[in-house]
Motif scaffolding. Sequence first.
Motif, PDB file in Angstrom:
ATOM      1  N   THR A  13      -1.821  14.180  34.044  1.00 33.97           N
ATOM      2  CA  THR A  13      -1.739  14.484  35.428  1.00 33.97           C
ATOM      3  C   THR A  13      -0.359  13.701  35.825  1.00 33.97           C
ATOM      4  O   THR A  13      -0.412  12.400  35.671  1.00 33.97           O
ATOM      5  CB  THR A  13      -2.947  14.006  36.188  1.00 33.97           C
ATOM      6  OG1 THR A  13      -3.986  14.771  35.634  1.00 33.97           O
ATOM      7  CG2 THR A  13      -2.791  14.287  37.575  1.00 33.97           C
ATOM      8  N   SER A  78       0.194  16.725  42.895  1.00 32.03           N
ATOM      9  CA  SER A  78      -0.011  16.539  41.748  1.00 32.03           C
ATOM     10  C   SER A  78      -0.156  17.760  40.854  1.00 32.03           C
ATOM     11  O   SER A  78      -0.351  18.879  41.354  1.00 32.03           O
ATOM     12  CB  SER A  78      -0.976  15.576  41.544  1.00 32.03           C
ATOM     13  OG  SER A  78      -2.457  16.379  41.646  1.00 32.03           O
ATOM     14  N   THR A  80      -1.306  19.064  36.541  1.00 35.16           N
ATOM     15  CA  THR A  80      -1.934  18.739  35.223  1.00 35.16           C
ATOM     16  C   THR A  80      -1.496  19.455  34.067  1.00 35.16           C
ATOM     17  O   THR A  80      -1.211  20.785  34.301  1.00 35.16           O
ATOM     18  CB  THR A  80      -3.601  18.873  35.338  1.00 35.16           C
ATOM     19  OG1 THR A  80      -4.225  17.995  36.270  1.00 35.16           O
ATOM     20  CG2 THR A  80      -4.042  18.719  34.011  1.00 35.16           C
TER      21      THR A  80
END
Length: 108
Positions: A13, A78, A80
Amino acid sequence: KDFPILSGPTTITISNEERSWEYYYSKIIKVSTNGTIESMTWCHQDPSLLLLSPAIGQLAPRGGSSNLCNPSKPYSDSATIQIRVKNNSLLSSNYYYLLVIGTEAKFW
């Protein structure tokens, strides 16, 4: 960080620390044991061998951002990224692989 990529997909991440929207770009670099960079684009050319997903994307400013079109789904700061080896023949003792993630530059 060493990733146990033979045991299944590996995820990492990343987060935006800036106060502005940021595009990110990721790739895997193939390096020989003597330190010579063999390839910086091979994983995008043959997804039957390795999958890096998503390889590019956009991160909201630090802390996220509201979505005016759908307030129940704010934009994330963010992402992933998943790495999946699809052919174990890639993993020879003569090479190692590095995940490189950068922002603000489409071309390296």
